[in-house]
Design a protein around this motif. Structure first.
Motif, PDB file in Angstrom:
ATOM      1  N   UNK A 237      30.573  34.867  50.471  1.00  0.00           N
ATOM      2  CA  UNK A 237      30.526  33.729  51.078  1.00  0.00           C
ATOM      3  C   UNK A 237      30.962  33.481  52.401  1.00  0.00           C
ATOM      4  N   UNK A 238      31.597  32.257  52.789  1.00  0.00           N
ATOM      5  CA  UNK A 238      32.272  32.236  54.042  1.00  0.00           C
ATOM      6  C   UNK A 238      33.255  33.319  54.386  1.00  0.00           C
ATOM      7  N   UNK A 239      33.886  33.843  53.227  1.00  0.00           N
ATOM      8  CA  UNK A 239      34.883  34.897  53.329  1.00  0.00           C
ATOM      9  C   UNK A 239      36.377  34.540  53.425  1.00  0.00           C
ATOM     10  N   UNK A 244      40.223  39.597  48.279  1.00  0.00           N
ATOM     11  CA  UNK A 244      40.501  40.270  46.962  1.00  0.00           C
ATOM     12  C   UNK A 244      39.319  40.958  46.492  1.00  0.00           C
ATOM     13  N   UNK A 245      38.196  40.138  46.577  1.00  0.00           N
ATOM     14  CA  UNK A 245      36.808  40.707  46.108  1.00  0.00           C
ATOM     15  C   UNK A 245      36.317  42.054  46.875  1.00  0.00           C
ATOM     16  N   UNK A 246      36.484  41.852  48.341  1.00  0.00           N
ATOM     17  CA  UNK A 246      36.187  42.995  49.346  1.00  0.00           C
ATOM     18  C   UNK A 246      36.920  44.126  49.082  1.00  0.00           C
ATOM     19  N   UNK A 360      39.455  38.749  30.994  1.00  0.00           N
ATOM     20  CA  UNK A 360      38.809  39.541  30.138  1.00  0.00           C
ATOM     21  C   UNK A 360      38.383  41.094  30.486  1.00  0.00           C
ATOM     22  N   UNK A 361      38.107  41.338  31.703  1.00  0.00           N
ATOM     23  CA  UNK A 361      37.764  42.454  32.370  1.00  0.00           C
ATOM     24  C   UNK A 361      38.674  43.295  33.076  1.00  0.00           C
ATOM     25  N   UNK A 362      39.630  42.280  33.884  1.00  0.00           N
ATOM     26  CA  UNK A 362      40.616  43.081  34.801  1.00  0.00           C
ATOM     27  C   UNK A 362      39.646  43.111  36.149  1.00  0.00           C
ATOM     28  N   UNK A 363      40.569  42.649  37.181  1.00  0.00           N
ATOM     29  CA  UNK A 363      40.084  43.219  38.504  1.00  0.00           C
ATOM     30  C   UNK A 363      40.603  44.445  39.176  1.00  0.00           C
ATOM     31  N   UNK A 364      39.997  45.512  38.479  1.00  0.00           N
ATOM     32  CA  UNK A 364      40.654  46.807  38.821  1.00  0.00           C
ATOM     33  C   UNK A 364      39.394  47.743  39.358  1.00  0.00           C
TER      34      UNK A 364
END
Length: 413
Positions: A237-239, A244-246, A360-364
């Protein structure tokens, strides 16, 4: 009594002559952070003016990047002095060296002045019933006293968890403003998916003025040629809160040299500085498996050519995923609001998207690798579409037309 300045104005003189001027729509979008409010207002203004060739629209926005967008014919914008939200939740003037109180007072005066001079037939307020720090109230009071403007509060499909939202609206006296000033309340979503006002003590009459419009379809008109395919589009989105996602996506491509397809990453205008420089060094080391774009005001072109999308869970990005019917993995933020998580989890329940949930999934990197690989086989949102899902703009334009045909709202006595 002889006619003087003390004589009451003639009704015919004070009412608008619609034969000499087209309908005017003013949209307020406070935009203290991100692009969501401006992009939503821009989509609404474009649809309204396209539906009525005589109509014009003026957007009041605090977005610092408003000037980087192209606006439709007969749509203009006025930039309000900018404010920023600090990490502790407080606000400050963006550039003017003024206190937040002085900046808010200046913004409030500009908004009231524009309302008086532009004299809108319809005012559409995005999300905040009283505006940023109550700055909209003087304009609302002016327009209500004149009794000529239909006023609309527009709400996205999800605002926040009910208890948090109720406390926030109580603090801002937003319930009172909603009851007193707004002729309509539009929810840009479907009641069957989520009710953003649950937890709010709205009166029966206010609830009767609510309209679920459906989501706002993104422009699927002429597009540029997309990049070489296949690719996965990565957009935070706007960034401003997307680092973290990048980082997670880049880590996935670094960890798995066989991960395909390649990624096209749009940073957004608010992901910059040293963080972006560090990301660029990592992208260069990936030797073309990830390519980047700083800011793409016509991101629709990139959506059109994407095999799938990895994104955060903001309202506008969600509408783009639905409009372009792209398999998507949403990585929702959970602070400072649960809005994105609520939207993503409900959409996943309905089969519209997949979600990468932190708990639930982990941000890995491994979780992201698996999510990108699954995109190839994931069904598009159309496999779970319900009637009216993307009818928002058509509903809004029809509703504006109906409001313009009605008698003006009676001024408060």
């Amino acid at each position: 009594m002889t006619p003087t300045q003390d004589a009451p104005p003639d009704r015919d003189q004070t009412s608008r002559d619609q034969t000499s001027r087209g309908p005017r729509v003013m949209l307020y979008s406070h935009d203290t952070f991100g692009l969501g409010h401006l992009r939503r207002s821009r989509a609404l203004a474009g649809a309204i003016t396209a539906a009525d060739p005589a109509a014009s629209a003026l957007i009041l926005t605090g977005s610092p990047v408003a000037g980087r967008f192209a606006f439709p014919t007969r749509v203009d914008h006025m930039r309000l002095p900018g404010v920023i939200k600090r990490s502790d939740g407080s606000y400050a003037s963006r550039t003017m060296g003024m206190s937040i109180e002085e900046t808010t007072e200046m913004r409030s005066g500009l908004i009231r002045s524009m309302a008086e001079q532009y004299d809108p037939d319809v005012l559409i307020v995005d999300k905040e019933p009283t505006g940023f720090r109550g700055e909209l109230l003087p304009a609302l009071e002016l327009l209500a006293s004149q009794g000529r403007t239909k006023m609309v509060l527009g709400l996205r499909d999800v605002l926040d968890e009910p208890e948090v939202l109720a406390a926030e609206w109580d603090r801002k006296d937003a319930i009172k403003a909603t009851e007193e000033f707004y002729d309509d309340i539009w929810v840009y979503g479907l009641r069957s998916i989520y009710n953003p006002t649950q937890g709010l003590e709205l009166s029966t009459s206010a609830k009767a003025r609510m309209h679920w419009t459906g989501y706002l379809r993104r422009d699927l008109g002429p597009l540029d040629t997309p990049p070489e395919q296949p690719y996965v589009l990565i957009t935070p989105g706007g960034g401003g809160d997307g680092a973290m996602m990048v980082d997670l996506v880049l880590s996935a491509y670094e960890r798995d040299p066989d991960l395909v397809p390649r990624a096209v990453l749009v940073y957004g205008p608010f992901l910059s500085g040293e963080t972006r420089e560090a990301f660029e060094a990592r992208v260069e080391a990936l030797q073309g498996r990830v390519t980047t774009v700083g800011f793409e005001s016509r991101i629709e072109t990139l959506f059109s050519g994407a095999q799938g999308v990895v994104c955060m869970g903001g309202y506008n990005t969600f509408c783009e995923v639905l409009s372009f019917d792209k398999p998507a993995v949403i990585v929702p933020r959970t602070t400072p609001r649960l809005e994105q998580w609520i939207r993503a989890s409900r959409a996943e329940e309905l089969g519209l998207v997949a979600m990468l949930d932190e708990n639930r999934d982990g941000w890995t990197p491994e979780a992201m690798i698996l999510a990108i690989r699954r995109l190839v086989k994931q069904s598009p949102p159309s496999s779970a579409f319900s009637d009216g899902l993307l009818d928002g703009l058509a509903y809004v334009t029809a509703r504006v037309s109906a409001m313009l045909r009605d008698e003006p709202r009676k001024a408060a006595e």
